[in-house]
Every structure is written in C-alpha cells, then in structure tokens.
Design a protein around this motif. Structure first.
Motif, mmCIF file in Angstrom:
data_model
loop_
_atom_site.group_PDB
_atom_site.id
_atom_site.type_symbol
_atom_site.label_atom_id
_atom_site.label_comp_id
_atom_site.label_asym_id
_atom_site.label_seq_id
_atom_site.Cartn_x
_atom_site.Cartn_y
_atom_site.Cartn_z
ATOM 1 N N ASP A 1 1.163 -1.100 0.078
ATOM 2 C CA ASP A 1 -0.128 0.097 -0.329
ATOM 3 C C ASP A 1 1.101 1.865 0.170
ATOM 4 O OD1 ASP A 1 -2.088 -2.171 -0.201
ATOM 5 O OD2 ASP A 1 -2.610 -1.583 2.410
ATOM 6 N N VAL A 2 1.559 0.981 0.821
ATOM 7 C CA VAL A 2 2.968 2.628 1.064
ATOM 8 C C VAL A 2 3.914 2.242 0.233
ATOM 9 C CG1 VAL A 2 4.312 3.801 2.434
ATOM 10 C CG2 VAL A 2 2.208 2.881 3.314
ATOM 11 N N LEU A 3 4.077 1.581 0.518
ATOM 12 C CA LEU A 3 5.902 1.233 -0.598
ATOM 13 C C LEU A 3 5.593 1.589 -2.688
ATOM 14 C CD1 LEU A 3 8.922 2.032 -0.940
ATOM 15 C CD2 LEU A 3 9.239 -1.317 -1.128
ATOM 16 N N LYS A 4 4.835 0.320 -2.809
ATOM 17 C CA LYS A 4 4.834 0.157 -4.327
ATOM 18 C C LYS A 4 3.676 0.726 -4.396
ATOM 19 C CE LYS A 4 5.797 -4.644 -4.043
ATOM 20 N NZ LYS A 4 5.468 -5.844 -4.310
ATOM 21 N N SER A 5 1.984 1.123 -4.387
ATOM 22 C CA SER A 5 1.450 2.119 -4.778
ATOM 23 C C SER A 5 1.347 3.225 -4.337
ATOM 24 C CB SER A 5 -0.160 1.545 -3.589
ATOM 25 O OG SER A 5 -0.333 -0.146 -3.990
ATOM 26 N N LYS A 6 1.591 3.935 -2.739
ATOM 27 C CA LYS A 6 1.739 5.011 -2.576
ATOM 28 C C LYS A 6 3.064 5.951 -3.435
ATOM 29 C CE LYS A 6 -0.155 8.493 1.184
ATOM 30 N NZ LYS A 6 -1.809 8.519 0.211
ATOM 31 N N TRP A 7 3.951 5.456 -3.427
ATOM 32 C CA TRP A 7 5.326 5.625 -3.715
ATOM 33 C C TRP A 7 5.599 5.622 -4.857
ATOM 34 C CZ3 TRP A 7 8.523 5.355 1.769
ATOM 35 C CH2 TRP A 7 8.182 5.836 2.409
#
Length: 749
Positions: free
Chosen positions: A277-283
């Motif tokens: 959710d954070v590393l791949k999708s959001k960033w």
C-alpha cells in the motif's frame, strides 16, 4: 524460432545452400526495452529458477582450496542450477569474478548474480560513521563520501550496498544509531537522498545499488534493544519515521530492505500496508525488496508464522521479494505456487523486478564490468580517497564545551600530555560496520598529535585499559605525565567495537574507571581537554564539570588522528552540530527536541506543581539538537517576515542577520524551525525546515534569506495524506534548536 539465411559465396560453381542459425533470444538483445527483455526471460524460466532469483546466500572464498569445501560446493551447484539470484560477502575481483563466471557460463540462462556487501561508511577508506557525518550539515560532502565508498566497493566487484539506513531514532542505547541520520525526519530525508545519489550516481561501473533500510520504523525499538518490538501510531509513522525512506525512494534507490521489527503487530516483511500500500502503490517504487538476514524465517520466532512455508506465503502475499539467507523461498515457492497459496503474477512481479535491476546495471551485456583488477589496485585506499576522508572527519567533529577559550591549543611552546587507551589504540577506532577497512591503517589521536606537535612535545599515558576500567598504577602513571605537561588531552568514551548491530548498551555513559581517572587529572589543576570517542551520544553529565573543553569525536574512521589534530590545533575551526540530543541521564531517554507540548507543559521558570516534569533532573537535554560551538562566536538579529498574513499558496519569506562576533573566521549552521500552534493533530514544539551553512569572516555580518512554502507547513494525517491548514505559526532561527529568535505569522484560508 529459426532464422533462414541463404549463402551464395559458391555461386561461381552454381552451388547454393541454406544455413539455419538460432535467433538471439530477446532477453539478450540490449536494444530492446528492459520490460520486453524481462518478459521474454520470465517466459523461459522454470518455477525453480524464478525462486532462485529470490534467494540470496552469504558467500565467502570461492577460489583455491575453498572450492572443494562441502558448503561451497553446494552453493556453487545451486548457482549452476539457477537457484541463487544474489550473494553477499563475496569480496574482491578474483572472488566475484570466479562465482559470476559460473552463473553466466554454466547456468541455463546465464543470469548474472548481484554481489552485495554492507558498505556503510566506506569500503577500505573508512569515513566517519553516518551519524557523525550528518553533524557536518554538508550534504555535498555526505554525497561525496558515499561516492568514494561506492567507487572502492565497485572496484572490488561489489554491485550493491545495504545502505543508507534511514531509521529515525531517539535512543542512544541502540547500537545502530551510529549508521543512521539522527532524530529529525526533515534533515534525515535530505541525508538519505544524498547518500542514495552518492552510492548510485548513474549506475556505471564506479557506482553501486543503494538499499533503503530498515523499512519501516526499526529505529523505534523499545528500550533501544536490537531486534526488539516496535509500536507506533500511523500518525507517528507518517510524520516521524517514513519521510527519510520516502526521500531515498524518490532519489531513485533501486532496492529496499525489510526491517526486523513489527508494525501494528505484524512483522514488517509481511506488512501489506507498508510494502504494497505505501511503498509500491503510494510511492510508486519500481525496484525490489530484500529481507534483512533471515527476517522472513524469523516470523516463526515472532509467533506470526507457523513455519517457514507459512512465512513465505505471508511475505510474498504482502509484496516482499528476495529472501536473505533463510533459504525458505527456494525451498517452498514451487510447492506454494502449485497449491495456489501464491500466484504466478506475484512471483513474476517479484522476479521481474530483480531481473530489471540486473538489466539496468548492464550485467547481461557485461557481467564482468565490475571485475577490473586495474581499478581495484588503483582506486582502493588511494591518496585522493584518504583526503576526502580527512575532510569528512574534520567536518564531523562537534565542539560541545570550550571554557575560557581552552581550545585551540598553541602549536609551539607547550608540553602536552595525551592520556587514554583509545588515544593509542587503532583497533578501538573502528566499529562493527567498517567493511574491509583495516585498523592498522588508521591514524590514532596520538599519531595525529605527534605529527602535528612533534613527539618531543607529547607525553603519553594509557590511564585506563581497553574495557574502560583503571587501576591505581594506571592512574598514577597518568597523573605523573600530567604534572609534566601544560595541557592535558584525555581521550575517553567507549570503544568502536560497541557500535553497530547487536551493540545495544543499557548505560551509554562514560565508564566509571575513566571518571576516576578524570577526577585525578582534574586535581592536578592543569587545563583538561576531553576528546570523547563513541558511536552514539553518551550521557556526559558527570564529565562536564571535569573538563575545560569537550570535543565529541564520534568514530571518525581512517583519518581520525589527523582530523582531531587539525581541530585541536585550530588549523580547522569546528562547525559540527549535533543531530541527536544528548541526555542528562539515562532515565531521560528518549529525549528529543521535536516533542509535542503535552497538556501540561513545564513553565520556563520551572515553578509550581502539576506539570509534565522530572523532579530530579531537568526536562531538557544536556546538549540539544543542532548544538555545536566554534572557535569564534555568532550573534543573531533582525529576524523578520516579509508578510505576517500571507495569502493562500504564497510562501513566507524569512530574513535574519548573522554576525561573526569573534576573532576568527568560522562557519555557522544557521537553522530555521517552525511550530504549528493548532492543527488537526498535535504538532511538535519545533520542526527543522531549513538550514544554511555559511562561512563568515571575523566581524562580518550577513543577511540570510529563507523561504517557507505550504509544503513546509503541512503534515500527514493517519492515511498518509498531506494536510495544510490555516492558523498561527511560529518561526524560529538560531544556532541550535534551543537558542533561537522567534517571529509569528498567520496562515489564512
């Protein structure tokens, strides 16, 4: 697919024939896009070979007699079978080439290996520990330090370093603060990006892949104990801990490492929220992740996975990828794919990311591009690199105290006593993360001072033993040396061997034996200069009244003694500033400048009852964040804001005058902080949002200009979304986080 080719070289005889030649596979065609090459290679590989790309093994010597060792033979066989994607701790051109040759020339598809190593602050030329170099507030120097480290590592056949460490930490008990960025997320983000850029450059053969670690929140380990539990809110995660990781990813870091810790009760290797959710999708991270050593397998010890097979399922389903050393990916992935517990898409995404990095490094075309004996001999531990290490070491020194201008020392006409085991111990100069650095090549404090002042001007006494303890005889010997001297330079602290992973200490203090020595030396009445060596901030409350001056030397690397001699002599005017607060007492830990105010903040006059306070020590640290003295002095005046009611979207212009009021030229790190007085969440009492390092000649005044944007005034909510709200803000400018000028403005809708 076959390509037909008609050859007519025998046409004069009326003869022609058809030759059938194998078309070059798409993955070997360097003119094609990386994505096309990855897809082609994935289509050719077996499940076992794909699992192999997600398997990292620790190596060792692969040439000579070691080739016949049983363990190495197994590893070599796995390489031949395509069951290994990366190796760490295979070092040097001869060794890396030997094993790479097996991968490229004897495995089915010739997929090259990645060779990784912990190159934390230098390969052979050792720079200051990262926490120390951060004190320089010189981002260009920080980037250059990483560039030199990369050049040396690359010359030894290394493709990949497990750095930078981007963990924010407030706890000096944790041994790994030495390889970090301190307590401030804004400055930590700048440092992390600079290190990534230094390591990676344009990913030619003189640069290496960076690895952002330990993702995420590992610096919050409870009680500062390695591998311990972490527990934080998403508000704290987004505002305090994630910014440095994000900056490193945005700077182009090719890889990220899972931490050893948990987030919201889940080991971070299996945290879908953090990884997907954070590393791949959001960033939008496009590189690959690697576990920390056995961190996939350790999910079983955490009590989160039933066994190794369950750990692989949870890691892969969260979006994690390469497994360092637990060997469970290679063991279980084929079975799990058949059982439908992981999907082909998950596997191909993970493997494709690893392959893409290898393509981008150019290893398929030039698998031995990092294997140049000429570069290895020419670059490693060169004079130019040592010169950079000296510059970095001098800039990392922090002057904490200098009563009555005890420093700098005169270079003539004085007899000096250099006292302290560490002052003459090369092996105590280096920490756990000194890569291939050899302590025998390091310059001790005694070496540096003898070079600067001449051996006749120096008397040496050990004063205490390697463990920091002392005896009557050692104290008496040191006192005798002190009585013959005009000034005492006493090297105290803790050995570099207690800095790094698995080097947590419950009491980061000056050892009792050293304090006993210092008291005896203080009784001689001679001026006493304390040089403190340590890989973390120590509690210096007991030392402070015993020393006329305190020079914090951290762990400075190869050029330690030369750098300290330059500082002590005044040939270099120190300008370093602390990036972690120094506690008054161990019981005060964690103490940090960017705390929240609480509902009952202690009044400035410390009067009354029912406030958030200690009754036996101050609330404030002994030395705050951003603190550091110079051999000159600086005054701040005329803080002004161009507009105290800026329109929406308009930046705030800040001006301040800084004057060198002393008798020497010197550098000052001018720091700008803000405070949001009312927001959707409670905000810190101060947050660093700008700095300028300026050189001012004695008597010179200069007006400095800062710009505060709406981005600087924003914060993250619990979903990781930026919030910018109207309200009252304070702006602080000064030479550290405590001694500041203040102005205010109001942001409108």
């Amino acid at each position: 697919m076959l390509l037909k080719r008609v050859v007519t070289c025998l046409c004069c005889y009326g003869i022609s024939y058809v030759v059938q030649a194998q078309e070059q596979p798409a993955y070997k065609n360097a003119s094609l896009a990386v994505e096309v090459r990855v897809k082609d290679l994935l289509g050719r590989m077996s499940v076992e070979e794909k699992a192999g790309q997600l398997n990292q093994l620790s190596g060792g010597a692969f040439t000579g007699p070691a080739l016949n060792e049983a363990g190495q033979q197994t590893k070599i066989q796995w390489v031949k079978e395509g069951k290994v994607g990366s190796m760490l701790n295979v070092i040097g051109v001869a060794e890396t080439r030997a094993i790479q040759q097996i991968a490229v020339e004897q495995s089915r598809w010739g997929i090259p290996l990645l060779f990784g190593l912990d190159v934390i602050h230098g390969y052979k030329t050792i720079f200051p520990i990262p926490l120390a170099e951060a004190c320089s507030f010189n981002l260009a120097q920080v980037q250059q330090n990483a560039t030199v480290a990369a050049a040396e590592a690359a010359a030894a056949g290394i493709h990949w370093t497990f750095a930078p460490m981007c963990d924010i930490s407030n706890d000096p008990r944790w041994g790994r603060v030495m390889e970090g960025i301190g307590e401030d997320p804004w400055y930590g983000a700048l440092l992390s990006a600079a290190r990534v850029k230094g390591f990676q450059g344009n990913l030619d053969e003189q640069h290496i892949l960076a690895c952002v670690k330990h993702f995420a929140g590992y610096g919050a380990v409870e009680a500062g104990r390695e591998y311990n539990n972490t527990d934080m809110s998403r508000v704290a995660l987004w505002n305090k801990y994630l910014p440095p990781y994000q900056a490193a990813v945005e700077a182009g870091a090719a890889t990220v490492m899972n931490g050893f810790n948990v987030f919201e009760g889940v080991p971070v290797s299996a945290s879908k929220y953090l990884v997907t959710d954070v590393l791949k999708s959001k960033w939008g991270f496009k590189g690959f992740l690697v576990s920390d050593w056995n961190s996939f397998g350790e999910m079983v010890q955490w009590g989160y996975a039933a066994d190794g097979q369950d750990a692989v399922v949870k890691a892969i389903n969260a979006g994690s990828m390469m497994d360092m050393e637990s060997k469970i990916n290679i063991t279980y992935i084929p079975t799990l794919l058949k059982q439908g517990k992981i999907t082909q898409q998950q596997l191909d995404d993970a493997v494709g990311r690893v392959l893409a990095v290898k393509f981008r490094l150019g290893l398929f075309e030039q698998p031995y591009k990092y294997n140049s004996t000429e570069r290895e001999q020419r670059l490693i531990f060169s004079a130019a690199h040592r010169a950079e290490a000296l510059k970095a070491a001098r800039a990392s020194v922090v002057l904490l105290k200098n009563n009555q201008q005890s420093l700098p020392l005169r270079k003539t006409g004085q007899q000096l006593a250099v006292i302290g085991h560490y002052a003459n111990s090369k092996e105590d100069l280096f920490d756990f993360w000194a890569a291939m650095g050899e302590s025998k090549n390091a310059v001790t404090l005694l070496d540096g001072m003898q070079q600067k002042w001449g051996s006749k001007a120096i008397t040496y006494a050990a004063g205490y033993s390697a463990d920091g303890n002392t005896t009557d005889a050692l104290v008496q010997e040191a006192v005798a040396a002190a009585r013959k001297a005009d000034v005492l330079v006493v090297n105290v602290g803790i050995t570099g061997k207690l800095a790094g992973e698995d080097r947590a200490v419950a009491n980061p203090v000056i050892p009792e034996g050293q304090l006993r020595l210092l008291k005896a030396l203080r009784a001689t009445g001679k001026p006493l200069i304390a040089v403190v060596s340590a890989g973390r901030p120590l509690v210096l409350t007991a030392l402070e009244p015993l020393a006329d001056a305190i020079v914090y030397a951290w762990i400075l690397g190869t050029e330690t003694g030369n750098a300290l001699a330059d500082v002590l002599s005044g040939d270099y005017n120190p300008a370093g500033k602390t990036v972690m607060s120094f506690p008054v007492a161990v019981g005060q830990i964690p103490v940090y400048y960017n705390h929240t105010n609480t509902g009952r903040p202690l009044p400035t006059d410390d009067q009354g009852n029912w406030f958030s306070r200690y009754r036996d020590i101050p609330n404030e640290p002994l030395y705050p964040f951003g603190y550091g003295l110079s051999y000159t002095s600086f005054a701040y005046s005329n803080l002004s804001l161009q507009d105290t009611l800026p329109a929406k979207g308009k930046p705030v212009q800040v001006r301040v005058t800084v004057t060198n009021t002393g008798t020497r030229d010197g550098e000052e790190v001018v720091q700008l902080y803000i405070r949001d007085h009312s927001a959707g969440i409670v905000r810190p009492v101060k947050e660093l949002k700008g700095f300028q390092k300026v050189l001012l000649k004695k008597g010179e005044s200069r007006q400095l200009h800062f710009t505060l944007t709406e981005e600087d005034l924003s914060y993250y909510d619990a979903n990781g979304d930026k919030q910018i709200e109207p309200g009252r803000f304070s702006v602080f400018v000064g030479g550290n986080s405590k001694e500041v000028l203040e102005a205010q403005f109001r942001k409108v809708e």
